[in-house]
Scaffold this motif. Structure first.
Motif, short mmCIF file in Angstrom:
data_model
loop_
_atom_site.label_atom_id
_atom_site.label_comp_id
_atom_site.label_asym_id
_atom_site.label_seq_id
_atom_site.Cartn_x
_atom_site.Cartn_y
_atom_site.Cartn_z
N GLY A 13 0.80 -1.22 0.00
CA GLY A 13 0.00 0.00 0.00
C GLY A 13 0.83 1.27 0.00
O GLY A 13 2.06 1.22 0.01
N ARG A 14 0.14 2.40 -0.01
CA ARG A 14 0.83 3.70 -0.04
C ARG A 14 1.75 3.85 1.17
O ARG A 14 2.92 4.21 1.04
CB ARG A 14 -0.20 4.85 -0.06
CG ARG A 14 -0.91 5.04 -1.39
CD ARG A 14 -1.97 6.12 -1.30
NE ARG A 14 -3.12 5.68 -0.54
CZ ARG A 14 -4.21 5.10 -1.06
NH1 ARG A 14 -4.30 4.95 -2.36
NH2 ARG A 14 -5.20 4.70 -0.29
N MET A 15 1.22 3.58 2.35
CA MET A 15 2.04 3.69 3.56
C MET A 15 2.95 2.48 3.73
O MET A 15 4.12 2.60 4.12
CB MET A 15 1.13 3.81 4.79
CG MET A 15 0.64 5.20 5.08
SD MET A 15 1.96 6.31 5.62
CE MET A 15 2.15 5.79 7.32
N ARG A 37 -2.57 -8.35 1.32
CA ARG A 37 -3.89 -8.98 1.51
C ARG A 37 -3.83 -10.46 1.08
O ARG A 37 -3.27 -10.80 0.04
CB ARG A 37 -4.90 -8.24 0.64
CG ARG A 37 -6.32 -8.73 0.80
CD ARG A 37 -7.13 -8.32 -0.39
NE ARG A 37 -7.31 -6.87 -0.47
CZ ARG A 37 -8.34 -6.23 0.09
NH1 ARG A 37 -9.25 -6.89 0.75
NH2 ARG A 37 -8.46 -4.92 -0.04
N ALA A 60 -9.39 -4.88 8.39
CA ALA A 60 -8.41 -5.97 8.51
C ALA A 60 -7.62 -5.93 9.80
O ALA A 60 -7.11 -6.95 10.26
CB ALA A 60 -7.44 -5.92 7.32
N GLY A 78 -0.71 1.97 12.40
CA GLY A 78 -1.11 3.27 11.85
C GLY A 78 -2.51 3.22 11.30
O GLY A 78 -3.13 4.26 11.07
N THR A 80 -6.39 3.07 10.78
CA THR A 80 -7.40 3.84 11.51
C THR A 80 -8.61 2.96 11.86
O THR A 80 -8.62 1.77 11.57
CB THR A 80 -7.84 5.02 10.64
OG1 THR A 80 -8.04 4.55 9.30
CG2 THR A 80 -6.80 6.11 10.64
N ALA A 105 -1.17 4.52 16.71
CA ALA A 105 -0.76 5.91 16.43
C ALA A 105 -1.70 6.50 15.38
O ALA A 105 -1.55 6.19 14.19
CB ALA A 105 0.68 5.94 15.95
N PHE A 108 1.56 9.33 12.57
CA PHE A 108 2.99 9.18 12.85
C PHE A 108 3.76 10.48 12.58
O PHE A 108 4.95 10.55 12.85
CB PHE A 108 3.59 8.07 12.00
CG PHE A 108 3.20 6.67 12.41
CD1 PHE A 108 3.64 6.12 13.60
CD2 PHE A 108 2.38 5.91 11.59
CE1 PHE A 108 3.27 4.83 13.98
CE2 PHE A 108 2.01 4.62 11.95
CZ PHE A 108 2.46 4.07 13.15
N LYS A 139 -8.61 7.88 0.36
CA LYS A 139 -8.64 7.55 1.80
C LYS A 139 -9.88 6.73 2.13
O LYS A 139 -10.99 7.05 1.70
CB LYS A 139 -8.60 8.83 2.63
CG LYS A 139 -8.60 8.56 4.11
CD LYS A 139 -8.16 9.76 4.92
CE LYS A 139 -8.28 9.50 6.42
NZ LYS A 139 -7.61 8.26 6.86
N1 LIG Z 1 -1.06 6.72 11.37
C1 LIG Z 1 -0.59 7.37 10.31
O1 LIG Z 1 0.29 8.22 10.42
C2 LIG Z 1 -1.15 7.04 8.97
C3 LIG Z 1 -2.16 6.14 8.87
N2 LIG Z 1 -2.68 5.83 7.67
C4 LIG Z 1 -3.69 4.79 7.67
O2 LIG Z 1 -3.09 3.58 7.24
C5 LIG Z 1 -4.05 2.78 6.56
C6 LIG Z 1 -3.52 2.45 5.17
O3 LIG Z 1 -3.45 3.64 4.42
P1 LIG Z 1 -2.87 3.62 2.92
O4 LIG Z 1 -1.49 3.06 2.90
O5 LIG Z 1 -3.10 4.98 2.37
O6 LIG Z 1 -3.88 2.60 2.23
P2 LIG Z 1 -3.63 1.67 0.95
O7 LIG Z 1 -4.98 1.26 0.48
O8 LIG Z 1 -2.70 2.32 0.00
O9 LIG Z 1 -2.87 0.41 1.56
C7 LIG Z 1 -3.47 -0.56 2.34
C8 LIG Z 1 -2.81 -1.86 1.98
O10 LIG Z 1 -3.25 -2.86 2.88
C9 LIG Z 1 -3.58 -4.02 2.11
N3 LIG Z 1 -4.50 -4.83 2.87
C10 LIG Z 1 -5.84 -4.75 2.95
N4 LIG Z 1 -6.29 -5.70 3.75
C11 LIG Z 1 -5.20 -6.38 4.19
C12 LIG Z 1 -5.00 -7.48 5.06
N5 LIG Z 1 -6.03 -8.13 5.60
N6 LIG Z 1 -3.73 -7.91 5.31
C13 LIG Z 1 -2.69 -7.31 4.75
N7 LIG Z 1 -2.82 -6.27 3.88
C14 LIG Z 1 -4.05 -5.83 3.64
C15 LIG Z 1 -4.15 -3.48 0.83
O11 LIG Z 1 -4.12 -4.47 -0.16
P3 LIG Z 1 -5.01 -4.29 -1.51
O12 LIG Z 1 -4.25 -3.29 -2.31
O13 LIG Z 1 -5.03 -5.66 -2.08
O14 LIG Z 1 -6.34 -3.78 -1.07
C16 LIG Z 1 -3.17 -2.33 0.57
O15 LIG Z 1 -2.00 -2.77 -0.06
C17 LIG Z 1 -5.35 3.58 6.56
O16 LIG Z 1 -6.15 3.20 7.67
C18 LIG Z 1 -4.86 5.02 6.75
O17 LIG Z 1 -5.81 5.85 7.31
C19 LIG Z 1 -2.24 6.41 6.53
C20 LIG Z 1 -1.25 7.35 6.56
C21 LIG Z 1 -0.63 7.75 7.80
#
Ligand SMILES: NC(=O)C1=CN([C@@H]2O[C@H](COP(=O)(O)OP(=O)(O)OC[C@H]3O[C@@H](n4cnc5c(N)ncnc54)[C@H](OP(=O)(O)O)[C@@H]3O)[C@@H](O)[C@H]2O)C=CC1
Ligand SMILES: O=C(O)C1=N[C@H](C(=O)O)C[C@H](O)C1
Length: 251
Positions: A13-15, A37, A60, A78, A80, A105, A108, A139
């Motif tokens: 994912g992005r993060m 996933r 998840a 991280g 939410t 958190a 972060f 988001k």
């Molecule tokens: N605390 C902080 O500072 C921050 C928190 N966040 C939070 O982090 C979370 C992720 O954000 P972001 O990276 O933008 O989201 P993304 O959708 O880019 O990434 C999420 C990733 O998690 C994967 N995923 C989904 N379900 C599962 C699972 N059961 N097991 C393992 N991987 C899984 C997704 O796979 P697939 O692509 O196949 O769906 C995807 O690759 C959000 O809740 C966001 O709000 C974000 C930025 C900063």
């Protein structure tokens, strides 16, 4: 000294992809698993992960945490979506694994943590307060976890100062026009192409406005906080809510 064995969940994912890079570049850490996933969580055990970083999805994260806590793997989260019910559930799991630590958190970003801290300090001095959070359009949730946490901290500070509900004479409005009500604090969520993660906290009183604003311009901005959480979580058994507990804010 042996390196910390770290896994990243949501690694594509992005993060998650940013965290994979940051952990890989940290001299005191070894990336032992990068799961997406559908990958089997048992890989965390076979890889000998000591800390798992969860950057997945609100749907998840609880199953991931249940697995990690049950296996004594510390969590740096991280993702939410943490309601009071979820936190209570997590505390129950942690009670059965007392040496394990989990950091939740909401943000972060060091500046974002400071924004929450300063907002809490400012809250008792102003009659009115509203939060505007602004994010990229992919988001998953609204309002942001950061905005909810900021509102909760502000509401607690207002209650401790025995402030009354803030004035709002709105009598007719389209539903949603005044945002979401989080413990009495209006929270407005903007989703806009071009944005990453931003938040404004607006305080108002007679003749003055006080604004706190934080901007994450890219996801690298979150990585020093992620690494700090990884380094500190094993020394903090139980639940830690907020990165501020690992920062010397009064120092
Ligand atoms: N605390 C902080 O500072 C921050 C928190 N966040 C939070 O982090 C979370 C992720 O954000 P972001 O990276 O933008 O989201 P993304 O959708 O880019 O990434 C999420 C990733 O998690 C994967 N995923 C989904 N379900 C599962 C699972 N059961 N097991 C393992 N991987 C899984 C997704 O796979 P697939 O692509 O196949 O769906 C995807 O690759 C959000 O809740 C966001 O709000 C974000 C930025 C900063
Ligand atoms: O999904 C995001 O992007 C972010 N999520 C977190 C939140 O909901 O507060 C942290 C940051 O705002 C970026």
């Amino acid at each position: 000294m042996s390196k910390l064995r770290v896994a990243v969940l949501g690694a594509g994912g992005r993060m998650g992809s940013e965290a994979v890079r940051a952990v890989g570049a940290a001299e005191d850490m070894e990336l032992v698993a990068a799961l997406g996933r559908g990958d089997d969580l048992e890989q965390l055990v076979s890889a000998g992960a000591q800390v798992a970083v969860d950057l997945t999805h609100p749907d998840a994260v609880m199953a991931n945490l249940e697995f990690c806590v049950r296996h004594g793997i510390h969590g740096v989260v991280g993702t939410t979506g943490f309601t009071e019910e979820r936190l209570a559930q997590l505390r129950t799991w942690l009670a059965a694994s007392p040496a394990t630590g989990v950091l939740i958190a909401p943000n972060f970003g060091i500046g974002a943590v400071l924004t929450m801290h300063f907002a809490q300090q400012a809250a008792r001095f102003f009659e009115s307060v509203e939060i505007v959070e602004l994010h990229h359009p992919h988001k998953a949730d609204a309002p942001s976890g950061t905005a909810v946490r900021t509102a909760q901290l502000i509401a607690r500070a207002r209650a401790e100062a025995e402030l009354p509900a803030q004035p709002d004479a709105t009598s007719t409005a389209l539903e949603g026009a005044r945002g979401a009500d989080v413990d009495g604090v209006p929270v407005h969520a903007v989703r806009l192409r071009g944005l990453v993660a931003h938040q404004e906290v607006l305080f108002g009183d007679e003749g003055e406005i006080f604004t706190l604003r934080h901007d994450s311009m890219n996801r690298g901005s979150f990585m020093p906080g992620v690494l700090l959480g990884i380094r500190r979580v094993s020394g903090a058994p139980g639940l830690t809510l907020g990165l501020e507990h690992f920062m010397d804010l009064d120092g």
